[in-house]
Scaffold this motif. Sequence first.
Motif, PDB file in Angstrom:
ATOM      1  N   LEU A 105      19.918  23.343  37.959  1.00  0.00           N
ATOM      2  CA  LEU A 105      21.125  22.555  37.746  1.00  0.00           C
ATOM      3  C   LEU A 105      22.281  23.514  37.477  1.00  0.00           C
TER       4      LEU A 105
ATOM      5  N   GLY B  11      24.014  14.467  32.729  1.00  0.00           N
ATOM      6  CA  GLY B  11      23.181  13.792  31.746  1.00  0.00           C
ATOM      7  C   GLY B  11      21.840  14.445  31.539  1.00  0.00           C
ATOM      8  N   ASN B  12      21.657  15.661  32.051  1.00  0.00           N
ATOM      9  CA  ASN B  12      20.384  16.361  31.939  1.00  0.00           C
ATOM     10  C   ASN B  12      20.554  17.670  31.186  1.00  0.00           C
TER      11      ASN B  12
ATOM     12  N   ILE C  29      13.425  20.129  33.714  1.00  0.00           N
ATOM     13  CA  ILE C  29      14.653  19.372  33.537  1.00  0.00           C
ATOM     14  C   ILE C  29      14.331  18.145  32.689  1.00  0.00           C
ATOM     15  N   VAL C  30      15.074  17.992  31.607  1.00  0.00           N
ATOM     16  CA  VAL C  30      14.886  16.864  30.699  1.00  0.00           C
ATOM     17  C   VAL C  30      16.095  15.947  30.814  1.00  0.00           C
ATOM     18  N   SER C  31      15.839  14.652  30.994  1.00  0.00           N
ATOM     19  CA  SER C  31      16.935  13.685  31.027  1.00  0.00           C
ATOM     20  C   SER C  31      17.448  13.478  29.606  1.00  0.00           C
ATOM     21  N   LEU C  32      18.720  13.807  29.416  1.00  0.00           N
ATOM     22  CA  LEU C  32      19.286  13.758  28.074  1.00  0.00           C
ATOM     23  C   LEU C  32      19.906  12.399  27.775  1.00  0.00           C
ATOM     24  N   GLY C  33      20.517  11.791  28.780  1.00  0.00           N
ATOM     25  CA  GLY C  33      21.165  10.512  28.547  1.00  0.00           C
ATOM     26  C   GLY C  33      22.556  10.622  27.976  1.00  0.00           C
TER      27      GLY C  33
ATOM     28  N   TYR D 288      26.202  12.956  28.440  1.00  0.00           N
ATOM     29  CA  TYR D 288      26.895  13.913  29.300  1.00  0.00           C
ATOM     30  C   TYR D 288      27.617  14.926  28.413  1.00  0.00           C
TER      31      TYR D 288
ATOM     32  N   SER E  80      20.031  14.533  19.660  1.00  0.00           N
ATOM     33  CA  SER E  80      18.724  14.262  20.269  1.00  0.00           C
ATOM     34  C   SER E  80      17.680  15.048  19.479  1.00  0.00           C
TER      35      SER E  80
ATOM     36  N   GLU F  40      15.745  10.003  22.917  1.00  0.00           N
ATOM     37  CA  GLU F  40      17.036   9.559  23.403  1.00  0.00           C
ATOM     38  C   GLU F  40      18.103   9.834  22.342  1.00  0.00           C
TER      39      GLU F  40
END
Length: 444
Positions: A176, A200-201, A217-221, A223, A251, A261
């Motif tokens: 990314l 958002g990651n 890669i972790v989805s952070l939710g 930005y 988080s 989340e």
Amino acid sequence: MGDSAPGSGPDPDSGPNPTSVTASEPDTSASATYTTSTATDSDTGPMPQCERDFECGRCYVCYDGQCWYDSNYCGLDDGAYYECYSDSDCVSGAICDYGSCYYIPTLEPCQGPAFDAKPWNLNQGSYPVALAFGDVDQDLDQDVWVALAGHENLTILAGDGAGNVLGGIPQHPLSLSPVDLAVTQLGGDDMLDAVAPSGGNVAVAKGAGGGSFSSEIVSLGAYASQMEAADLNLDGLADLIGCSADGVFVSLAMGPGEFYEPSYVGAACSVISVADVLYGDGIPDLIVGNPYNRWIDIMLGDGTGWFAFWGGVAIWGELIAVDVGDMNGDSFPDIVAMANGNGVGVANIIYKDTSESFYSAYFLGVNGGVHNVALGDLTSDGDRDIWTHSNVSPVLQRVTADCVAEYPLAQIGVDLAAGHLNADGRTDIASVDGVDTVTVFVSK
């Protein structure tokens, strides 16, 4: 705004003196009342032609080069009038604050201490955006970690312990385009790891020894525009905290490099710093802000990952960056807030005292503007210096209470960090220019 000319109105001394403030342009509707520049103020005589409102004086607004009477511009109850409504109403080098223009005196240039400047050219199109210090290969020598937006990877320049940085550590893909970089121990071992947000990651690069990493890669939710990693709930795992348009997010870690989340603990921000600045209890607190309110908020951490507003301090200029360090040798953490306004950069020094309160002690003006901040004692005199990039010219700046020393760069810098690349006890600086060059400044 209509094209009709303002009409006539009452003498400026005969109308009300309201405390409300309107926009800079006059209201030309039928209900508005104005006198032209030929009207006479009892104190000043005929009103002159103008370019800005504050040139007209109390109760007048500048429109079409003429001063027009407007009761809404009669100022405060004490008879004062609004000189400005934004920095653009003031001359260059002055900042608008509560309706008045304040000139910010800038520090004189000076010759700073000598350094060995060692540039390291990265591949074309790498676009480095953030950097940090850390011992990646556990050889007890500090290395320079660089996040590359163009190549979407993590590059590490290995330190040799003598003030030099070398290649040899392979680039690690992040998959990314990062906007920030935090180096920390995520937990579970004694290796240093890296986290880099994008959209958002977040890319999580776990140290595997010898300068190698495993990543995901972790989805952070959330930005994140700026992010830090710290153990916020004291469970031995690094959590993520940062700024976003939705607010200050937290988080918490559910395991090394695994995160819940986000929860939002504050309003939208663009600048954040994590440090125990309040009670010395080892629990991280927050300093947050954005460029629009000329104010920094201090938030108290409770040791569970939650933060509550504790207080705030007004600053000069639009906030760019903050850092924490003991600036006066009293062993209390102080805050340095870097800001810009109308062609001048401002280093706001905010001291903490023994009563657990903060106060703005003084400010230092830097000609042109500033971009970021790092604190470090590069001369071993026991005093921390302020380091920043100019936002108008390719120089690294050392800001002290007396003067500003400049060190040339290839391009305008975008990030910097303070660390130690040798054993002389003095702080060294690493700078990245956002194009393709990392430069380390090692004290002689």
